[in-house]
Design an enzyme around this catalytic site. Structure first.
Site, short mmCIF file in Angstrom:
data_model
loop_
_atom_site.label_atom_id
_atom_site.label_comp_id
_atom_site.label_asym_id
_atom_site.label_seq_id
_atom_site.Cartn_x
_atom_site.Cartn_y
_atom_site.Cartn_z
N ASN A 197 -24.01 -44.69 -45.45
CA ASN A 197 -25.40 -44.85 -45.04
C ASN A 197 -25.47 -44.66 -43.52
OD1 ASN A 197 -28.18 -45.44 -45.87
ND2 ASN A 197 -27.96 -47.32 -44.68
N LYS A 198 -26.65 -44.71 -42.98
CA LYS A 198 -26.87 -44.46 -41.56
C LYS A 198 -25.92 -45.27 -40.69
CE LYS A 198 -29.16 -42.83 -38.02
NZ LYS A 198 -29.18 -41.39 -37.72
N GLY A 244 -33.57 -38.41 -45.19
CA GLY A 244 -33.44 -39.35 -46.29
C GLY A 244 -32.87 -38.60 -47.48
N GLN A 267 -34.80 -44.36 -36.30
CA GLN A 267 -35.52 -44.17 -37.55
C GLN A 267 -36.09 -45.47 -38.09
OE1 GLN A 267 -32.58 -42.01 -39.79
NE2 GLN A 267 -33.19 -40.05 -38.93
N ASP A 296 -26.70 -42.59 -48.68
CA ASP A 296 -26.68 -41.13 -48.73
C ASP A 296 -25.62 -40.61 -49.68
OD1 ASP A 296 -28.39 -39.62 -46.33
OD2 ASP A 296 -28.05 -41.75 -46.02
N ARG A 304 -26.93 -30.21 -44.30
CA ARG A 304 -26.42 -31.55 -44.00
C ARG A 304 -25.37 -31.91 -45.05
NH1 ARG A 304 -30.52 -36.05 -42.34
NH2 ARG A 304 -28.61 -36.73 -41.29
#
Length: 385
Positions: free
Chosen positions: A276-277, A77, A225, A266, A118
Site C-alpha cells: 500500500n502507499k 488508486g 493524497q 494495491d 504503473r
C-alpha cells in the site's frame, strides 16, 4: 451541484466551474474518478492532481491520454487504475483499423502501453487480462460491434467494483464499534475506486449502519493524497474528519482515542502481505505497539495469488521531484539524494483482517485467501475465513 441540459455543472474553488457530462456516474454519487461516456468514444476523469482546490474534469479520446493520466496520477488508486485501463482499451478499439490482423496488433500495443504505466497495482494487469479475453472474442466482428462489446465489459468491471466496495464495506463495518475513531492512510475512497471506496467504504458503510464514526486522516507524503483527496471526500460527504501529518501517528495513538486503522491495498500477495502507499508499514507497526487493530480493505482483484509474498511485489519508484517539492514549491536542496518508492509492504502478521467482497480473512494468509479464491463470486456467498 446543478443539472442543466446535457451536462452537470460542478462549482469549484478557484475556477468558474467544471463540467461532468451527463448521465450520472455509475456509482450513483455526485462525483467520479472516471467514466466512459455514452457513445463509447470519450472518457471523462476527475483530475485528482487539481484537488482539493479545483474539481476539474478532463475529456480523453485516445489510449495514450489514458496512459499518461495513470502515470501522472490524474487518476490513481488500484481499482480506479484498472477501470481506467479497461476504458482506455475501449478508446483504442474505437480508433483501431477495421482489418482483423491490424485490429489485434493495435489492441496488443495499446494493452502493453497501459500495462507499463504503473507496476505495483495488480488490478491494472487483472483488468487488462479480462479485456484481452474479449478482444480475442470480437476480432472477427465489425468495428462498431467490437467497440460495443468491449465497452460493455469495461462498464461491467466498473459496476462490479462499486458492488465489491459496498460488499466489503458492510463486512468491515461489522468490526467497527458503535462510536469509533478510525485512522486511515492515503486515499482508499471513491476517488481510488469505481465509487464508494475500500477503506472509506468501511467508513461509509458504518455510518449507513447507524454508527457514529469519526476519521483521522494522515496527510500521506510525498504527494499528500490523504490531505488533498481523503479529507476532501470525507468533508464533502459530511464526515467528521481530522487531518494529521504522518509523523503525528505515534503520538496520536499513544494518547489513545484511535479505535482501529483501515487502509486499502494495491497488491496482496498469497502470503497475506500487503503493498500500500508508502508509510502504511510504519502505521501498522505503530498500531501493533499500541494495541490498535489494523485492517485492510480491498477487492479480490487486488489479491495476486501468483505472487508468493511481499518480497516479490514490484515496488514502483517515482520521480525525485515529488519529494524535493511540496505543492510544486522546492523544499530541499537540488544536490540532495532522494529515494521515492511509491509503496511499502506490510507483513501479514501485522494485519488483523483483510476485508474483500467475498469475505473476511482472519488472520491473513495463504489458506484464507485460497479459500476465498474457491468461492463462487456470482453465488453471493461470503463469510469469515
Amino acid at each position: 451541484m446543478t443539472r442543466g441540459g446535457a451536462y452537470v455543472t460542478v462549482g469549484t474553488v478557484g475556477t468558474a466551474g467544471s463540467t461532468l457530462p451527463h448521465p450520472a456516474p455509475l456509482s450513483g454519487a455526485s462525483y467520479s474518478a472516471i467514466e466512459l461516456m455514452p457513445g463509447d468514444r470519450e472518457v471523462v476523469l476527475l483530475d485528482q492532481r487539481a484537488l482539493p482546490l479545483d474539481e476539474r474534469y478532463e475529456r480523453l479520446h485516445h489510449v495514450e491520454q489514458v496512459a499518461v493520466a495513470i502515470e501522472t496520477l490524474a487518476v490513481r488508486g488500484a481499482p480506479a487504475i484498472g477501470i481506467a485501463a479497461a476504458y482506455g482499451l475501449v478508446l483504442a478499439a474505437a480508433g483501431a483499423p477495421a482489418g482483423e490482423p491490424h485490429f489485434a496488433s493495435e489492441m496488443a500495443a495499446a494493452a502493453l502501453r497501459l500495462h507499463r504505466t504503473r507496476p505495483t497495482a495488480v488490478n491494472l494487469s487483472w483488468a487488462l487480462a479480462r479485456m484481452a479475453r474479449v478482444v480475442t472474442q470480437v476480432r472477427s466482428l465489425a468495428a462498431p460491434a467490437r467497440v460495443e462489446r468491449l465497452a460493455a465489459e469495461a462498464r461491467a468491471i466498473h459496476s462490479e467494483d462499486v458492488a465489491a466496495c459496498r460488499a466489503m464495506g458492510r463486512i468491515g463495518a461489522e468490526r467497527v464499534p458503535g462510536d469509533a475513531v478510525i485512522l486511515t492512510h492515503c486515499n482508499a475512497g471513491a476517488l481510488a475506486t469505481g465509487g464508494f471506496g475500500t477503506a472509506l467504504g468501511v467508513v461509509r458503510a458504518s455510518r449507513e449502519a447507524g454508527k457514529r464514526v469519526r476519521v483521522v486522516a494522515c496527510e500521506t507524503r510525498p504527494v499528500l493524497q490523504g490531505a488533498r483527496l481523503t479529507a476532501w471526500e470525507l468533508a464533502r460527504d459530511g464526515f467528521d474528519v481530522t487531518l494529521i501529518t504522518d509523523s503525528m501517528v505515534a503520538q496520536r495513538m499513544r494518547r489513545g482515542g484511535i479505535d482501529l486503522v483501515v487502509v486499502g491495498a494495491d497488491r496482496i500477495a498469497r502470503s497475506g502481505d500487503v503493498a500500500n502507499k508508502i508509510g502504511t508499514y510504519g502505521v501498522a507497526c505503530l498500531a501493533r505497539a499500541h494495541g490498535v487493530p489494523f485492517y485492510v480493505a480491498a477487492p479480490f482483484s487486488t489479491v495476486d495469488l501468483a505472487c508468493p509474498d511481499g518480497d516479490a511485489i514490484p515496488i514502483e519508484q517515482r520521480s525525485e521531484h515529488e519529494v524535493r517539492t511540496c505543492g510544486g514549491v522546492p523544499i530541499a536542496p537540488a544536490g540532495a539524494r532522494v529515494e521515492n518508492p511509491a509503496f511499502d509492504v506490510t507483513p501479514a502478521g501485522l494485519i488483523r483482517s483483510i476485508f474483500t467482497e467475498r469475505g473476511e480473512v482472519t488472520p491473513p494468509g495463504e489458506a484464507g485467501l485460497m479459500a476465498l479464491e474457491r468461492i463462487d463470486q456470482e453465488g453471493g456467498k461470503t463469510g469469515r475465513i
